[in-house]
Enzyme design. Structure first.
Site, PDB file in Angstrom:
ATOM      1  CE  LYS A  69      -3.794   1.828   2.908  1.00  0.00           C
ATOM      2  NZ  LYS A  69      -4.575   1.537   4.129  1.00  0.00           N
ATOM      3  CB  SER A 144      -8.074   3.316   3.395  1.00  0.00           C
ATOM      4  OG  SER A 144      -7.142   2.779   4.334  1.00  0.00           O
ATOM      5  CB  SER A 168      -8.016   0.371   6.289  1.00  0.00           C
ATOM      6  OG  SER A 168      -8.724   1.573   6.246  1.00  0.00           O
TER       7      SER A 168
END
Ligand code: GLN
Length: 480
Positions: A69, A144, A168
């Site tokens: 990420k 997210s 997330s």
């Protein structure tokens, strides 16, 4: 090679010389090139030359590609956090988790798209465009860690790291039919992660199976002297007790609110009830547990997360990191213009709310009160774990929603985290894994929550469940 192979299968293929590490890398790079234009899961794909310079090594993940990420530092690579304000910013050093994965021989193929500064539950708050769910591209993959989840679900990489502050990793895992961990706070190093709410931020893996998840977790584990909140725990092998059996005399507590709540979608409820029955059939003793304080989880989490975000993000003012507004008059004007242009609306909303709840006239009513209730929720969980080994609930109350559906309704978006925030604010681990599919073939997940440092038990129970069901064997169509 075939699509959707697990890490375990890839390692076996390497060992038995069915293919080489170079072939694996090429295979996944081609898949990223082919499918990323549809999904928008990757922000950057690294060139082959760079990959060749990385060590294949002989570690736990030798020759296994994955993705990170884009709020996890990789030295000299752009780290945007999904924000315009860090558009061209390059990480000056690598995160500890990045180093550990590389030391174990893994190959990082690129960085994944995300909600700006990890604030969101749908991937729609990225400054680089929304991410699509491979199971239905009109729907959100969750957020997210949206890009990491979409990439693993579509088989563009066998694993990816996400970060989680309040859902997330597990919420996108649930929406994409994957396994996602939130570790005990302090189990994996946060050194080199861009902070959102430091008291709950954690990096962790998203994978297709429980075994793969436990393997990546093993690579990440172990104390890090560079992170003052890192637990003084040795590195562990979370795969070693995965024998397909539930831990002996396992007692599971079903969180009562999770069956009663009107907000839980009917198909989710049915899949969850089936999962409970299945665990009973495997030999677990199932009890119902009341956790009434859990309903304050969302309010407490958002007040604390707003406050910490406002404080953490104050460093992005155009002086030290990322972009700086040009043609402004004086320092104050430069700060204001940089932040005005650089941050998206959800980030601005949280900074405003954070400064409000921390302001001298309101901090008693909001921040302090939320901190007290956080302690009460922790006590309620501790108390529950006196009677049961693990707790059980759906991961999210609904299957993946449509892109655009909740964009203008922040409260409804926040409620997507109802089941995932309580253990985050108490620092307790949880693992989400698939337990069914809707009539429309959309994944449904459920989660085990455990007391601090119960990862081994959680993985063992989850593995026993997974291996006696076939939900993890399904893949989205169109990525063959
Ligand atoms: N959806 C939650 C939020 O918007 C969770 C974010 C996270 O875990 N990083 O804050």
């Amino acid at each position: 090679m075939k699509p959707f192979m697990t890490i375990k299968e890839l390692l076996y293929g390497l060992e038995t010389k069915q293919f080489s590490a170079e072939e694996i890398t090429k295979f996944y790079q081609d898949r990223i090139e082919k499918y990323n234009p549809t999904l928008n899961a990757f922000l950057e794909q690294f060139e082959t030359e760079t990959i060749k310079t990385e060590l294949y090594g002989s570690g736990l993940l030798a020759g296994i590609p994955g993705a990170l990420k884009n709020n996890i530092s990789i030295e000299n690579r752009t780290i945007t956090c999904g924000s315009k304000i860090l558009q061209h910013y390059k990480a000056p050093y690598s995160a500890t988790v990045t180093d550990r994965l590389r030391q174990e021989g893994s190959i990082i193929l690129g960085t994944t798209n995300m909600d700006e500064f990890a604030m969101g539950a749908s991937g729609e708050f990225s400054a680089y465009g929304a991410i699509k769910n491979p199971w239905d591209t009109e729907r959100t993959p969750g957020g997210s860690s949206s890009g990491s989840a979409a990439a693993v679900a579509a088989g563009l990489v066998p694993w990816a790291l996400g970060t989680e502050t309040g859902g997330s990793i597990r919420q996108p895992a649930s929406f994409c039919g994957l396994v996602g961990l939130y570790p005990t706070y302090g189990l994996f190093s946060r050194y080199g992660l861009v902070a959102f709410a430091s008291s709950t931020d954690q990096p962790a893996p998203l994978t297709k199976t429980v075994y793969d998840n436990a393997l990546i977790a093993s690579a990440l584990s172990g104390h890090d002297p560079k992170d003052s909140s890192s637990l003084p725990e040795p590195a562990r092998d979370f795969t070693k007790n995965l024998d397909g059996k539930l831990p002996k005399n396992l007692t599971i507590g079903v969180i009562k609110n999770s069956l009663k709540s009107d907000g839980v979608d009917n198909q989710v409820k049915i899949a969850f009830e089936r999962a409970i029955k299945h665990l009973e059939h495997l030999g677990a003793t199932v009890k119902t547990v009341e956790l009434p304080d859990m309903r304050y989880g969302i309010q407490v989490y958002f007040i604390l997360a707003y406050a910490e975000a406002a404080s953490n993000l104050s460093r992005f003012d155009g002086t030290l990191y990322g972009t700086r507004a040009q043609g402004t008059e004086g320092l104050l004007d430069m700060y204001i213009q940089t932040r005005h242009d650089g941050f998206g609306s959800e980030v601005k909303r949280r900074i405003l709310m954070g400064n409000y709840v921390l302001s001298s006239s309101h901090k008693e009513a909001y921040y302090k009160k939320a901190s007290h209730i956080r302690s009460a929720i922790r006590a309620a969980f501790d108390n529950a774990f006196e009677h049961v080994d693990l707790l059980l609930s759906p991961t999210v109350a609904t299957p993946p929603f449509k892109l655009g559906e909740l964009c203008d309704d922040p409260i409804a978006m926040y409620l997507s985290d109802y089941f995932t925030v309580p253990n985050c604010i108490t620092g307790m681990p949880a693992l989400s894994l698939p337990c069914g599919y809707t009539k429309e073939k959309l994944p449904i997940g459920f989660q085990f929550i455990g007391p601090r440092l119960s990862e081994e038990k959680i993985y063992r129970a989850a593995y026993a469940y997974e291996q006696s069901t076939d939900f993890h064997l399904k893949n989205p169509r169109g990525y063959e």
